[in-house]
Design an enzyme around this catalytic site. Structure first.
Site, mmCIF file in Angstrom:
data_model
loop_
_atom_site.group_PDB
_atom_site.id
_atom_site.type_symbol
_atom_site.label_atom_id
_atom_site.label_comp_id
_atom_site.label_asym_id
_atom_site.label_seq_id
_atom_site.Cartn_x
_atom_site.Cartn_y
_atom_site.Cartn_z
ATOM 1 N N PRO A 2 9.405 16.245 30.887
ATOM 2 C CA PRO A 2 8.218 15.410 30.668
ATOM 3 C C PRO A 2 7.391 15.249 31.942
ATOM 4 C CG PRO A 2 10.209 14.067 30.589
ATOM 5 C CD PRO A 2 10.646 15.486 30.719
ATOM 6 N N GLU A 3 6.090 15.429 31.800
ATOM 7 C CA GLU A 3 5.173 15.201 32.908
ATOM 8 C C GLU A 3 4.468 13.860 32.666
ATOM 9 O OE1 GLU A 3 3.785 17.492 35.466
ATOM 10 O OE2 GLU A 3 4.666 19.408 34.910
#
Ligand SMILES: [Zn+2]
Length: 284
Positions: A2-3
């Protein structure tokens, strides 16, 4: 992995269920994730009310009415699922459901709110972690640079941070002291959009170009958050897993494909161990 936009999407999904709510029960199904859980974590949270759920860099921060902060990182594969007794969970057909399915054997932390909503943290690879900070611990993010979507981040702040830097602008943007929470994908995208070569030395980016770059950083993140927002509307109809969504990038992952601006092939080079995707024609 996840960014920032995924973490922001998770935050927005959880916020209505956590903010202002009391935690009536907290269950830890093991002793650790990437790190051991904080001492007496369940005791410290049970009976506390969550005053706010915010995000700093790629961390979720739940502040309680006991002046403590629960800081959560999703690691590589962490997910939250929401089990709202008022919304029946459907078993979902199709690929979307498959991509989101979570195996209950990886349910490591469960939060039960006063309203009976169960929020489960599932993390097969266990690179995620949770920490708690009291008032005496100081600001856990004191060393972290400005939030890219806040007013403290600007062309000026970038220019100041870049001045005299002999490292490539790409590495400088990944430095958490320069700007918080930017990962490889969005750095590639922002540099493409700004027309700046990832190999240019940070110290050689003009003030004017820094303004453009700051604007492009905001834009790529905001677009991704919007894409994530549209998945939030769907989540209640699937299995309640938050925060992972598909969207397309202009250069990232497109080695050999035609650049969307000039049709020359997108190149990939490894910079400090990470893949950089760029167009040598459009980015100078
Ligand atoms: Zn191009």
């Amino acid at each position: 992995m996840p960014e920032l936009p995924e973490v922001e999407t998770v935050r927005r999904g959880l916020q209505p269920y956590l903010e202002g709510e009391e935690l009536s029960k907290v269950t830890l199904n093991r002793a650790d994730l990437r790190f051991p859980f904080p001492e007496r974590m369940a005791d410290r949270l049970e009976g506390a009310r969550i005053i706010s759920l915010s995000r700093r860099a790629k961390f979720l921060v739940a502040e309680t009415d006991r002046n403590e902060k629960l800081v959560m990182h999703l690691g590589m594969s962490g997910r939250f699922t929401i089990h709202d007794p008022d919304i029946p969970v459907q078993q979902n057909p199709g690929e979307f459901a498959h991509a989101h399915a979570t195996n209950p054997k990886h349910d490591h932390v469960e939060f039960l709110t006063g309203k009976g909503v169960r929020i489960v943290f599932n993390d097969p690879r266990r690179f995620g972690y949770m920490q708690m900070f009291g008032e005496a611990d100081g600001d856990p993010f004191a060393e972290v640079g400005p939030e890219p979507l806040s007013n403290t981040f600007s062309g000026e702040s970038l220019y100041e941070a870049f001045r005299g830097k002999k490292s490539p602008v790409k590495s400088a943007l990944l430095d958490q002291h320069v700007v918080a929470g930017l990962g490889n994908i969005y750095v590639c995208e922002a540099l493409f959009m700004a027309g700046i070569s990832p190999h240019r030395l940070a110290g050689n980016v003009s003030r004017k170009k820094c303004d453009v770059l700051a604007q492009c950083v905001r834009e790529v993140l905001e677009r991704a958050i919007q894409a994530g927002g549209s998945t939030l509307k769907d989540y209640a109809h699937t299995d309640g897993a938050l925060g992972y969504f598909q969207h397309s990038f202009r250069v990232y992952g497109r080695e050999g494909e035609a650049c969307s601006a000039c049709t020359k092939p997108v190149l990939r080079k490894v910079q400090s161990g990470r893949s950089t995707f760029f167009c040598s024609h459009c980015q100078r």
